[in-house]
Design an enzyme around this catalytic site. Sequence first.
Site, PDB file in Angstrom:
ATOM      1  N   GLU A   1      21.407-122.901   1.044  1.00 38.97           N
ATOM      2  CA  GLU A   1      20.958-124.180   1.610  1.00 38.97           C
ATOM      3  C   GLU A   1      20.981-125.320   0.598  1.00 38.97           C
ATOM      4  O   GLU A   1      19.948-125.920   0.274  1.00 38.97           O
ATOM      5  CB  GLU A   1      19.552-124.037   2.209  1.00 38.97           C
ATOM      6  CG  GLU A   1      19.525-123.206   3.473  1.00 38.97           C
ATOM      7  CD  GLU A   1      18.173-123.199   4.160  1.00 38.97           C
ATOM      8  OE1 GLU A   1      17.175-123.576   3.520  1.00 38.97           O
ATOM      9  OE2 GLU A   1      18.109-122.804   5.329  1.00 38.97           O
TER      10      GLU A   1
ATOM     11  N   GLU B   1      20.572-117.733   9.638  1.00 36.73           N
ATOM     12  CA  GLU B   1      19.132-117.462   9.614  1.00 36.73           C
ATOM     13  C   GLU B   1      18.487-117.984  10.884  1.00 36.73           C
ATOM     14  O   GLU B   1      18.849-119.056  11.376  1.00 36.73           O
ATOM     15  CB  GLU B   1      18.440-118.202   8.454  1.00 36.73           C
ATOM     16  CG  GLU B   1      18.776-117.728   7.081  1.00 36.73           C
ATOM     17  CD  GLU B   1      18.014-118.538   6.020  1.00 36.73           C
ATOM     18  OE1 GLU B   1      16.987-119.182   6.331  1.00 36.73           O
ATOM     19  OE2 GLU B   1      18.478-118.558   4.876  1.00 36.73           O
TER      20      GLU B   1
HETATM   21  C1  GAL Z   1      15.432-121.173   4.825  1.00 40.10           C
HETATM   22  C2  GAL Z   1      15.778-120.487   3.508  1.00 40.10           C
HETATM   23  C3  GAL Z   1      15.185-119.089   3.418  1.00 40.10           C
HETATM   24  C4  GAL Z   1      13.749-119.111   3.868  1.00 40.10           C
HETATM   25  C5  GAL Z   1      13.682-119.644   5.269  1.00 40.10           C
HETATM   26  C6  GAL Z   1      12.294-119.654   5.840  1.00 40.10           C
HETATM   27  O1  GAL Z   1      15.421-122.538   4.676  1.00 40.10           O
HETATM   28  O2  GAL Z   1      17.158-120.398   3.339  1.00 40.10           O
HETATM   29  O3  GAL Z   1      15.294-118.634   2.096  1.00 40.10           O
HETATM   30  O4  GAL Z   1      13.016-119.905   3.002  1.00 40.10           O
HETATM   31  O5  GAL Z   1      14.157-120.960   5.286  1.00 40.10           O
HETATM   32  O6  GAL Z   1      12.276-120.168   7.141  1.00 40.10           O
END
Ligand code: GAL
Length: 666
Positions: A149, A304
Amino acid sequence: MQLREKTLFYGGDYNPEQWEESVWQEDMRLMKMAKVNFVSMNIFSWANLQPSEEIYDFRTLDKIMDMLHENHIYADLATATASPPAWLSTKYPSSLPVGESGKVYTHGGRQHYCPNSSVYRKLASELVERLVKRYKDHPALIMWHINNEYGCHISECYCENCVKAFRTWLQNKYQEIFTLNQAWSTDFWSQKYYQWEEILLPAKTPNGFANPGQMLDYKRFMSDSLLDCYKMEKEIIKQHTPNIPVMTNLLGLHKAINGFKWAREMDIATWDSYPEPHVKNSYGDMMAHDLTRSLKKTPFLLMEQAVSHVNWRAYNPAKRPDQMRLHSYQALAHGADGIMFFQWRASQGGAEKFHSGMVSHCGSENSRTFKEVVALGEELQALKEIEGTNIYSKVGILFDWENWWALELDSKPTTAVAYLNQVGDYYRILREYNVSVDFVHPDEDMDAYQFIIAPSLYLVSEKLTQKIEKYVAEGGTFLTNFFSGYVNENDQVYLGGYPGALKNVLGIEIEEFDAMIPEWTRQFSYEEQLYNCNVWADSIKLENAKALGYFTEDYYAGLPAITQNNFGKGYSYYIGTQPERPFLQMFLQMILEDLNIHSPLMVPKDVEVTVRENDKHKYVFLLNYNKNEVTINLDKTYISCLSGEIVTGELKLGILGADVLKIEKY
Ligand code: GAL
């Protein structure tokens, strides 16, 4: 993108280094149970991999990679450069980023590096080189995940490294300081530069308004600086593993990172999606799915999402039963070839311990959320054939990060115009009609689209002007709205009447505009009906266009508010105010009907339909966002991919239900 076998990817961020090895075997058992086939790992492992500048230790990672392979799980191996170890920050404090006020960010969270720090770049590339050489032939490895990110926390840095790098970036761009002065209009407020060394970063100025040209270039520079870090790692990776796909997880509607430019460097586009569970249907997330797919016009990966709650909002409700499934189907419906989560096992400690995981703190395979994870893994097996199928849209929304940056710089006529809100207004209406939308970059071909909408296209290059004119002249339909076509790439106004760059194609000229205060509303008439509007009112003079609607109030009463121009074989439309939503709904519907663009299937309210297709089949996705069962009248006979059964006539979709129907083409 097909990797080794035709399958949809399913898994999540896997951080076994946070756990005793005894837990790993349980992880493997549960992953198999959930049909997990792909995990992103090593994302935050730099401190483990390199205890000091001289020492590397890959023993744990070796074990994890081998274990994954033994269990037939593929690795999306991250380069671990998103969170430098404490020894690095202590030994090289110049690697730490600096905020706008000049304050150095401290070590202790993550992403605490300045993208222009030569020490950071050197140490990151040394780590990546070792990592790539070590695992390049590992059978578990099928994808590289660079950093994590980019720009999520640190998208701007104001340190000494960055000032110097900014000057070099500007020298490369402008060559001569004279050209920079012209581009930045530095005759204004005595801002002329004689030496490159005089140029600073646009931090706090006494009056709050820094030079707009400088600010716009700074945004471009910061996105490029982060991209240079990505490209540095990518080059090392491609030297040793030219055939293994490389990507980073983007953030969808993320202002700091010019997604179209970045995607050119990525083998597959990806993003991380965190819709708010209490929102019935998050059009923002839907839009980000379409934008991410549009970056390469091919399927993407959802890297994610949360199984249930996150921990970083003020209030973090759990996802309701079946809601995670519905969110996953939404991603698939908009072109995802994989569904991944953050993270596999909820952490016991650390700042994200209250973020849900595929395996929750209770650890039980009988928990509600784990059962949902297993059920989804099972269903994705039945959907393998949608991998690689694409979405073909007849409507395109012009989307440009440079325009986003320029439009939202300060010192504008109003602060009420925000790019994503404007784009979102149009996008949402199109999606409510279940019309498929691509986002189109100004450099891309527009010929595939019958209808191009360009909300708040404030910055327009001459090249884009010509492209839009050609598109409409050859039969395309184009629509834009107020405060569009005003400036060139240097944020300098096109003189001779607004909307400068789009005057010709729209067949209008605007002499002045009225940026309203929030309490004001005005009205305009359209086909005998009155509509409210606010935010903005243009004083439009017709050149070749005809008026479709007129303001009925204020000093612009009687002047056109809505226009249509027949330009060559096509039409262009202009909306010179912010109309109330019913008008926009009606107006877009009229144009869509004219163009014979319809929903693929008539469905009840808050039911979404999309179509993915390949040469042989169409796959119709049906998603019910309602908290009640709905009935859909099918137009044809389909096969449900999930049940394998023939479906015809009436189809029932349960509460938050989703189905995928298949039909042969032709
Ligand atoms: C994303 C990040 C992850 C974790 C996640 C939590 O932004 O890539 O490592 O922090 O959010 O929602």
